[in-house]
Design a protein around this motif. Structure first.
Motif, PDB file in Angstrom:
ATOM      1  N   GLY A 156      10.457  26.525 -17.419  1.00  0.00           N
ATOM      2  CA  GLY A 156      10.028  25.207 -17.601  1.00  0.00           C
ATOM      3  C   GLY A 156      11.452  24.535 -16.272  1.00  0.00           C
ATOM      4  N   LEU A 157      12.746  26.240 -16.763  1.00  0.00           N
ATOM      5  CA  LEU A 157      13.691  24.835 -16.057  1.00  0.00           C
ATOM      6  C   LEU A 157      13.341  25.158 -14.290  1.00  0.00           C
ATOM      7  N   ASP A 158      12.744  26.348 -13.829  1.00  0.00           N
ATOM      8  CA  ASP A 158      12.195  26.948 -12.886  1.00  0.00           C
ATOM      9  C   ASP A 158      11.802  25.894 -12.104  1.00  0.00           C
ATOM     10  N   TYR A 159      10.125  25.664 -13.555  1.00  0.00           N
ATOM     11  CA  TYR A 159       9.471  24.844 -12.701  1.00  0.00           C
ATOM     12  C   TYR A 159       9.510  23.604 -12.601  1.00  0.00           C
ATOM     13  N   PHE A 160      10.116  23.039 -13.425  1.00  0.00           N
ATOM     14  CA  PHE A 160      10.677  21.235 -13.518  1.00  0.00           C
ATOM     15  C   PHE A 160      12.044  20.965 -13.654  1.00  0.00           C
ATOM     16  N   ARG A 513       7.403  32.344  -5.168  1.00  0.00           N
ATOM     17  CA  ARG A 513       8.292  30.801  -5.218  1.00  0.00           C
ATOM     18  C   ARG A 513       9.490  31.375  -5.706  1.00  0.00           C
ATOM     19  N   THR A 514       9.914  31.588  -6.905  1.00  0.00           N
ATOM     20  CA  THR A 514      10.905  31.709  -7.683  1.00  0.00           C
ATOM     21  C   THR A 514      11.255  32.645  -6.391  1.00  0.00           C
ATOM     22  N   ASP A 515      11.648  33.416  -5.757  1.00  0.00           N
ATOM     23  CA  ASP A 515      11.638  34.111  -4.836  1.00  0.00           C
ATOM     24  C   ASP A 515      12.425  33.500  -3.625  1.00  0.00           C
ATOM     25  N   LEU A 516      10.951  32.560  -3.592  1.00  0.00           N
ATOM     26  CA  LEU A 516      11.513  32.200  -1.631  1.00  0.00           C
ATOM     27  C   LEU A 516      12.988  30.961  -1.717  1.00  0.00           C
ATOM     28  N   SER A 535      12.157  19.911   3.107  1.00  0.00           N
ATOM     29  CA  SER A 535      12.389  18.433   1.838  1.00  0.00           C
ATOM     30  C   SER A 535      12.901  19.323   0.338  1.00  0.00           C
ATOM     31  N   SER A 536      14.153  20.100   0.490  1.00  0.00           N
ATOM     32  CA  SER A 536      14.372  20.098  -0.700  1.00  0.00           C
ATOM     33  C   SER A 536      14.366  19.899  -2.536  1.00  0.00           C
ATOM     34  N   HIS A 537      13.753  18.464  -2.799  1.00  0.00           N
ATOM     35  CA  HIS A 537      12.707  18.114  -3.740  1.00  0.00           C
ATOM     36  C   HIS A 537      11.788  18.612  -4.691  1.00  0.00           C
ATOM     37  N   LEU A 538      11.134  19.128  -3.407  1.00  0.00           N
ATOM     38  CA  LEU A 538       9.991  20.280  -3.830  1.00  0.00           C
ATOM     39  C   LEU A 538      10.245  21.654  -4.034  1.00  0.00           C
ATOM     40  N   ASN A 539      11.274  22.256  -4.255  1.00  0.00           N
ATOM     41  CA  ASN A 539      11.593  23.476  -4.964  1.00  0.00           C
ATOM     42  C   ASN A 539      11.602  23.152  -6.384  1.00  0.00           C
TER      43      ASN A 539
END
Length: 560
Positions: A156-160, A513-516, A535-539
């Motif tokens: 969840g931390l990774d996604y949101f 995605r996490t690796d990128l 746009s870094s918010h898309l991470n």
């Protein structure tokens, strides 16, 4: 949180009403002390949140990791798969807070936490000695559940980013905790669990339980991605844990000597798997993957009875004219990232008696007896040939839309039924050996990942020589006589070679995605039919609107 538990309890109640004639004895309340009658009941309760974790590892979570990145796409194929533009939104990084995969992932994460907390609440009230079990066993069970809660929150931390931190089922409608607070909560749970779980002993088989090494690996993962999560590099902390895992300080693990030992039908015997989700015939844990990737008639290729939906495939390595994209961008082109001579690059073929070769569906589509498999859409009643390209080749010719291949566009809207190479990471037997179907367990953490994490940590602190050695120790098993035809060297190792190596070894394992993001490439690099947004918010994904509608204390992520 109560809402999730109520839904699950209601579903269980309806199931039992439909299937069981109850004795004429009723209880005004059920407590753990009256419900649990044997060790079997305890194990059943302990396993329940793990079945949710098995589901959680696939489907929408996998799709958010892979279809937003550079290795996979679901192109529109004529009249199929436009899906209201959903697939294009993810590929182009234009998702919204109303998109289903995002809501399913938010909801699924907190449901996993709820299930584990519910079980922990019940088991903590039991006197294990009444079941001929020790206090140490009870402590280990609690530690497994804490580790599982950590796993859900880590994802969840990774996604949101920050999520509400639940520590009790009595809490509900909590606001989001900060990224830092959730990071520290995960760290605290993992460190506590690390002290109370057993280590794997030599000869133990992997059966899905979380052991000491899995907890240490999750802690290493947390530190490995800390810069992306909380803005603080913690590669040294990850390096120490990864080295300790390789040194067998948390249990006896070693690299599998064969490339497919960790993915094959009997991969629970692999010495490399640190934690996996068990599977067995007819439970269909991978049917979502099969349906997404394989053509309707690919059942003839596998000599099986299952038809697919023919949606997903690798992003193309080649332009419509056949030339490589390698000079156009540095990411993507996953099939051609594999070296010539790599065992995995061969077409998949089931050899019988639990053996198989290759990992892709590529080229002429033939049944095991050599018969051409025919298409049913653009190539109706014509032999299928899966190509490493995306374009409407069927519309080229005299009197058609395009007069030559040179005119063909290559983008998400231009797929055909034979577009793209298909991955076969999970082996499929033929009907004659159908008891093996879905027999391969789903690896969650394997030692090769620890080698790659340690290699990257060493690279980041300046030790290229050690980084190269660690990666090549894994790579060599993929070549004849362990002779790597394209080894990593101190001269060629850099950001892009690292991203290539993560792509090759872990293709289709739901982590791209996490690796990128860790390499600051997710929003800054281009790949096939994808331009960087910068746009870094898309991470981070948005908090789903459905979640906010149910809890107005939740704040949206910046940028959405």
């Amino acid at each position: 949180m109560k809402k999730y538990i109520s839904i699950l309890t209601l579903s269980a109640g309806l199931l039992f009403q439909a299937c069981t004639k109850l004795d004429q004895e009723f209880y005004s309340s059920v407590t753990p002390e009256t419900f649990y009658k044997s060790e079997k009941d305890i194990k059943a309760a302990l396993f329940r949140p793990f079945t949710h974790a098995k589901w959680y590892l696939g489907e929408d979570r996998w799709r958010l990791q892979e279809y937003t990145a550079d290795n996979f796409a679901i192109t529109t194929k004529g009249r199929h798969w436009y899906n209201g533009g959903e697939n294009e939104r993810y590929h182009y990084h234009k998702w919204t807070a109303d998109d289903g995969w995002i809501w399913g992932t938010w909801r699924g994460t907190l449901m996993g936490v709820a299930l584990a907390l519910d079980t922990k609440n019940d088991l903590s009230k039991l006197d294990y000695t009444k079941f001929a079990l020790s206090a140490d066993q009870q402590q280990a069970d609690m530690a497994q559940l804490d580790a599982l809660i950590s796993y859900f929150y880590l994802r969840g931390l990774d996604y949101f980013g920050g999520m509400p931190i639940f520590e009790s089922l009595d809490q509900e409608s909590l606001p989001r905790n900060t990224d830092q607070e959730l990071f520290l909560h995960i760290e605290k749970l993992l460190k506590a669990a690390l002290n109370n779980l057993p280590a794997k002993k030599t000869g133990d088989k992997e059966e899905g339980a979380i052991r000491k090494a899995a907890v240490a690996a999750m802690l290493a993962q947390l530190y490995f991605n800390a810069e992306a999560y909380i803005g603080k590099p913690m590669y040294e902390e990850s390096r120490q844990l990864s080295q300790a895992l390789i040194n067998k300080e948390y249990g006896d693990y070693q690299l599998d000597p064969t490339w497919n030992g960790v993915h094959g039908f009997k991969n629970n015997n692999s010495p490399e798997i640190i934690w996996s989700m068990p599977s067995e015939f007819k439970m269909l844990e991978y049917n979502w993957f099969y349906a997404d990737f394989y053509h309707y008639n690919t059942r003839e290729y596998f000599s099986q009875d299952m038809g697919g939906n023919n949606g997903a495939h690798l992003t193309p390595s080649r332009k419509p004219d056949g030339t490589l994209y390698s000079s156009d961008f540095k990411l993507g082109s996953p099939f051609e990232t594999f070296s010539a001579g790599d065992f995995r690059k061969s077409p998949y073929r089931y050899l019988g008696t639990e053996n198989y070769e290759g990992m892709f569906i590529v080229g002429p589509h033939l049944s095991p007896d050599g018969k051409a498999i025919l298409g049913g859409e653009e190539y109706n009643k014509q032999p299928l040939n899966f190509v490493d390209q995306v374009a409407r080749f069927s519309e080229v010719g005299q009197g058609k839309k395009y007069s030559s291949v040179a005119q063909l566009p290559s983008k998400m809207s231009e797929g055909e039924e034979n577009t793209g190479i298909r991955l076969v990471k999970v082996p499929i037997p033929n009907l004659a050996n159908n008891t093996l179907r879905w027999g391969a367990d789903m690896p969650v953490i394997r030692l090769a990942e620890i080698y790659y994490m340690l290699a990257e940590c060493e690279f980041r602190v300046g030790d290229k020589t050690k980084a190269v050695s660690l990666i090549n120790n894994v790579r060599k098993r993929n070549f004849k006589d362990n002779i790597d035809l394209n080894p990593v060297t101190t001269a060629n190792i850099d950001k892009y070679r690292f991203l290539d190596e993560w792509s090759i070894e872990f293709i289709g394992e739901g982590r791209r995605r996490t690796d990128l993001i860790r390499w600051k490439a997710f929003t800054t690099e281009n790949w096939w039919d994808h331009s960087p947004s910068n746009s870094s918010h898309l991470n981070r994904f948005p908090i789903p609107n459905q979640a906010i509608a149910g809890n107005n204390m939740l704040e949206q992520n910046p940028g959405y």
